[in-house]
Design a protein around this motif. Structure first.
Motif, short mmCIF file in Angstrom:
data_model
loop_
_atom_site.label_atom_id
_atom_site.label_comp_id
_atom_site.label_asym_id
_atom_site.label_seq_id
_atom_site.Cartn_x
_atom_site.Cartn_y
_atom_site.Cartn_z
N CYS A 1 0.94 -1.15 -0.08
CA CYS A 1 0.03 0.08 0.14
C CYS A 1 0.96 1.26 0.13
O CYS A 1 1.97 1.33 0.68
N CYS B 1 -7.32 -1.18 -3.19
CA CYS B 1 -6.15 -2.05 -3.24
C CYS B 1 -6.84 -3.50 -3.76
O CYS B 1 -5.99 -4.27 -4.38
N HIS C 1 -7.70 -1.59 7.40
CA HIS C 1 -7.48 -1.61 5.98
C HIS C 1 -7.29 -3.01 5.05
O HIS C 1 -7.90 -3.50 4.34
ZN ZN Z 1 -4.10 -0.77 0.58
#
Ligand code: ZN
Ligand code: AMP
Length: 465
Positions: free
Chosen positions: A29, A213, A238
């Motif tokens: 990320c 993502c 996340h």
């Molecule tokens: Zn991510």
């Protein structure tokens, strides 16, 4: 020898074997681009750069994907505060990020997808989740939301290993009337005309953070990826949400190894924008060159916290100076990877293979430097090549020794041309036999960390750091 990684999902170290023997896929990320990155954000960049270099050494093909989050409410707020168009802000900040991390010797990833260029993929993924009853559309006066239904996923919570209450508290979830369950999270939300928005089956809107993502890793690496990385703060919510979305949509493992770096701290507290205790990468580079910052970070194991202090930076600089002094004994000291001497390579790689034990790897470089410094001149050249080749895997010793000792951090006071000018003045004084003046200039330079050496009629200089 094989690579072993600590897998957050299993809470244990495991031997790493890629799904396809000849091709590793790694997704990390990346930054949300609304402001200059701080030195805490540099930690995952450096850690995963080392992992990338190691994987490239070990496998014929590695695809490293690191995204740019360029749609986010923090971006909208910053653009408004700066009175700057969103696209200009995200482009400027992305360019700054690239320049900053290039100064830290981070190799560029193979793919750097931007969220705004993958809205279609995100919408398609959300549609699959709705069809499979893992997401629902919730009506609201101002537009439609799509939410992920946490209850629909029995495995939810497996990555962060949290209880339901902890999850709700940790996510600081908004208790909104349109949610069936307070733990449900947003996949899509409506945008008012002044905010960025895209047409979708649920009206004009924008994605929630987590879905990008899942969509971008699918597009660039497929439904199952080998390694997923990021800072430990991303584990929940996340990454937990990414696993839930991807596995509920595809019915197969999302990421096989989850790797998380610990925090960079200041007086024991996480460095972060919101706490205001941050130093930008840009400002850190004024205190020390990129390799010193790297050596400082890699001096602690990636899963441990690391406290940012100028003393620790000084120690890292002294360490690198010593290695460069060793390199300076080689003739000629050409930059780039040299030939590897078997034993040192083995010991060094064994350290990195053990869940990236960089503190141990750095101590191997210390020993190698001692070897070079204590060797006769013919052996010194050979040993120095091995030292440089090993260090390359950590993104260190990439400069030529002369260049290293001449470069100073921007705030070291004296620039190169100023030093050269003072040396020329001193040479004039010596020719006039005004030795008092020549000594005064030498002292002035040494007070500012520049040491002169007179040899064979020429004067060379280096910084003492
Ligand atoms: Zn991510
Ligand atoms: P952000 O832009 O805040 O999403 O952060 C980008 C990356 O930096 C993520 O992988 C975060 O986990 C990581 N990160 C942010 N702050 C720190 C910190 N103080 N120490 C280590 N990693 C951090």
């Amino acid at each position: 020898m094989s690579l072993v990684l600590y897998n957050t999902l299993k809470r244990a170290k495991e031997p790493f074997t890629p799904l396809r023997p000849d091709h590793v896929g790694m997704y990390v990320c990346g930054p949300t681009v609304y402001d200059l990155a701080h030195i805490g954000n540099a930690r995952p960049v450096i850690v995963f750069d080392v992992l990338y270099r190691l994987l490239k050494r070990r496998y014929p093909r590695v695809t490293y994907v690191r995204n740019i989050t360029d749609v986010d409410d923090k971006i909208n707020a910053a653009a408004k505060a700066n009175n700057e168009p969103i696209a200009a802000l995200t482009k400027r900040t992305t360019d700054q990020f690239h320049a900053d991390i290039a100064a830290l010797n981070a190799l560029p990833p193979d793919v750097e997808p931007r969220a705004t260029e993958h809205i279609g993929e995100m919408i398609a993924l959300i549609q699959i989740l709705i069809e499979r009853n893992h997401a629902y559309v919730a009506g609201r006066r101002r537009g439609l939301h799509v939410l992920f239904s946490v209850e629909s996923d029995p495995a939810y919570g497996k990555l962060s290993n949290r209880s339901r209450d902890e999850m709700i508290a940790g996510a600081r979830v908004e208790v909104a009337p349109y949610k069936k369950d307070p733990a449900d999270f947003v996949l899509w939300k409506p945008s008012s005309p002044d905010l960025p928005g895209w047409d979708s089956p649920w009206g004009r809107g924008r994605p929630g953070w987590h879905i990008e993502c899942s969509a971008m890793s699918k597009k660039h690496l497929g439904q199952t990826i080998d390694i997923h990385g990021g800072g430990v703060d991303l584990v929940f919510p996340h990454h937990e949400n990414e696993v839930a979305q991807s596995e509920c949509a595809h019915g197969q493992t999302f990421a096989r190894y989850w790797v998380h770096n610990g925090f960079l701290t200041v007086n024991g507290e996480k460095m972060s924008k919101s706490l205001g205790n941050f130093i930008t990468i840009r400002d850190a580079l004024k205190l020390a060159p990129g390799e010193v910052i790297r050596a400082f970070m890699l001096g602690t194991h990636y899963r441990q916290p690391i406290d940012w202090t100028e003393e620790a930076l000084k120690r890292a600089r002294a360490r690198l100076d010593r290695w460069y002094r060793a390199l300076a004994r080689a003739t000629p000291a050409a930059p780039g990877a040299g030939e590897i001497e078997h034993n040192w390579e083995r010991e060094f790689l064994l350290a990195l293979d053990d869940d990236l034990n960089t503190p141990h790897a750095l101590s191997v470089l210390d020993e190698q430097a001692s070897c070079v410094l204590g060797a006769g001149s013919a052996d010194a050249t050979r040993f120095a090549a091995t030292l440089r080749a090993n260090a390359y895997l950590l993104g260190l010793l990439t400069k030529d020794a002369g260049q290293w000792f001449r470069q100073g951090a921007a705030n070291d006071g004296l620039g190169e041309s100023e030093i050269e000018r003072l040396i020329a003045e001193r040479n004039d004084a010596r020719q006039r036999k005004d030795f008092a003046e020549a000594d005064r200039i030498r002292k002035q330079l040494s007070d500012q960390g520049v040491v002169l050496e007179d040899k064979a009629g020429a004067t060379t200089w280096r910084r003492t750091g």
